[in-house]
Scaffold this active site. Structure first.
Site, PDB file in Angstrom:
ATOM      1  N   CYS A  62     -12.016  -0.875  -5.051  1.00  8.99           N
ATOM      2  CA  CYS A  62     -12.699  -1.445  -6.219  1.00  8.99           C
ATOM      3  C   CYS A  62     -13.341  -0.297  -6.975  1.00  8.99           C
ATOM      4  O   CYS A  62     -14.193   0.417  -6.422  1.00  8.99           O
ATOM      5  CB  CYS A  62     -13.755  -2.459  -5.785  1.00  8.99           C
ATOM      6  N   ASN A  63     -12.945  -0.106  -8.222  1.00  9.15           N
ATOM      7  CA  ASN A  63     -13.516   0.967  -9.027  1.00  9.15           C
ATOM      8  C   ASN A  63     -14.998   0.745  -9.282  1.00  9.15           C
ATOM      9  O   ASN A  63     -15.807   1.662  -9.130  1.00  9.15           O
ATOM     10  CB  ASN A  63     -12.773   1.077 -10.364  1.00  9.15           C
ATOM     11  N   THR A  64     -15.361  -0.473  -9.660  1.00 10.09           N
ATOM     12  CA  THR A  64     -16.764  -0.758  -9.960  1.00 10.09           C
ATOM     13  C   THR A  64     -17.653  -0.507  -8.753  1.00 10.09           C
ATOM     14  O   THR A  64     -18.752   0.046  -8.873  1.00 10.09           O
ATOM     15  CB  THR A  64     -16.920  -2.212 -10.440  1.00 10.09           C
ATOM     16  N   ALA A  65     -17.174  -0.878  -7.571  1.00  5.83           N
ATOM     17  CA  ALA A  65     -17.973  -0.709  -6.359  1.00  5.83           C
ATOM     18  C   ALA A  65     -18.200   0.760  -6.022  1.00  5.83           C
ATOM     19  O   ALA A  65     -19.094   1.079  -5.230  1.00  5.83           O
ATOM     20  CB  ALA A  65     -17.306  -1.411  -5.184  1.00  5.83           C
ATOM     21  N   CYS A 114      -9.093  -0.440 -12.659  1.00  2.88           N
ATOM     22  CA  CYS A 114      -9.548  -1.728 -12.124  1.00  2.88           C
ATOM     23  C   CYS A 114      -8.438  -2.231 -11.212  1.00  2.88           C
ATOM     24  O   CYS A 114      -7.285  -2.331 -11.634  1.00  2.88           O
ATOM     25  CB  CYS A 114      -9.817  -2.729 -13.238  1.00  2.88           C
ATOM     26  N   ARG A 163     -20.974  -7.496  -8.667  1.00  2.59           N
ATOM     27  CA  ARG A 163     -21.225  -6.232  -9.322  1.00  2.59           C
ATOM     28  C   ARG A 163     -21.428  -6.431 -10.816  1.00  2.59           C
ATOM     29  O   ARG A 163     -22.199  -5.720 -11.448  1.00  2.59           O
ATOM     30  CB  ARG A 163     -20.050  -5.258  -9.106  1.00  2.59           C
ATOM     31  N   LYS A 197      -8.462 -12.496 -11.336  1.00  2.70           N
ATOM     32  CA  LYS A 197      -9.338 -12.969 -10.269  1.00  2.70           C
ATOM     33  C   LYS A 197      -9.155 -14.478 -10.039  1.00  2.70           C
ATOM     34  O   LYS A 197      -9.335 -14.960  -8.919  1.00  2.70           O
ATOM     35  CB  LYS A 197     -10.800 -12.654 -10.594  1.00  2.70           C
TER      36      LYS A 197
END
Length: 237
Positions: A88-91, A202, A53, A171
């Site tokens: 997942c916030n970004t997803a 996040c 992402r 990560k």
């Protein structure tokens, strides 16, 4: 009268793997259970092979992750999931793609988090957002908070860079005292900028969140876990 059937949760995971496992722990902790059978059945696709992402959104050079995430959603539905969650916030930038790919409900972690922030802090007007740059760039928290009269605040460019390094450290498996202190410092900085509450937006940051913070904190991963338990336990006839 037939007994209600507990719903099966499908987890679109792997973004990242540590955050997915963390969500599973949270679901277990939030489930009222006296024995194994009381816990919720989850079907998990912990797929770290989803295209980046970060490369797609921040760098603008990566493969579109949406088709891979949609494929995971369809498979989870085919395997028996009654609803889906994306830790997942970004997803969530691809939330509409996922929703359109399946016929089952998809929990919206960001909307749920905005609701919880107002429940926890009535009259909230400024919320600090602790997230990767991709969440800021895609402005995912702006609309849910604006509808509720709340302004989303982000760290300055230097603070965002430090926060991004913390995310990348988690990560890599580093959850030690240095990264934890870095998160506390980010919360303190947002308080100085006027945040009345901070959102841990996040799921990697949720892994290292501690209680001692400068302002009230809403953890999106915890909000999602509670929503999974609540929806599963509501069941269906």
């Amino acid at each position: 009268m037939a007994a209600k059937r507990e719903l099966i949760a499908g987890i679109i995971g792997g973004m990242g793997p540590e955050a997915t496992v963390d969500l599973m722990h949270r679901i277990i902790r939030n489930t009222p259970a006296a024995d194994d059978i009381d816990h919720i059945r989850c079907i998990v696709d912990n797929n770290p092979k989803v295209p980046s992402r970060i490369k797609a959104i921040i760098e603008g050079t990566g493969e579109n992750p949406a088709p891979a995430i949609q494929d995971m959603a369809r498979r989870l539905e085919a395997w028996g999931a009654d609803f889906l969650a994306i830790p997942c916030n970004t997803a969530h930038y691809y939330y509409n793609d996922v929703r359109d790919a399946v016929s089952i409900p998809v929990l919206h972690m960001i909307e749920l988090t905005a609701e919880e922030a107002l429940r926890q802090t009535p009259g909230l007007t400024r919320a600090g957002i602790l997230a990767s740059p991709a969440v800021r760039i895609t402005r995912q928290y702006e609309a849910p908070f604006a509808r509720r009269g709340v302004t989303a605040l982000y760290p300055d460019s230097a603070g965002e860079a430090r926060l991004f390094e913390i995310i990348k450290a988690v990560k890599r498996g580093d959850t030690g005292p240095t990264v934890r202190q870095g998160l506390r410092a980010a919360v303190a900085s947002l308080k100085e900028a006027g945040a009345e509450l901070c959102v841990v937006a996040c799921t990697e940051l949720g892994v290292i969140l501690e209680d001692a913070c400068e302002v009230p904190v809403v953890d999106a991963a915890e909000v999602l876990a509670r929503a999974v338990v609540r929806l599963a336990k509501e069941g269906t006839e």
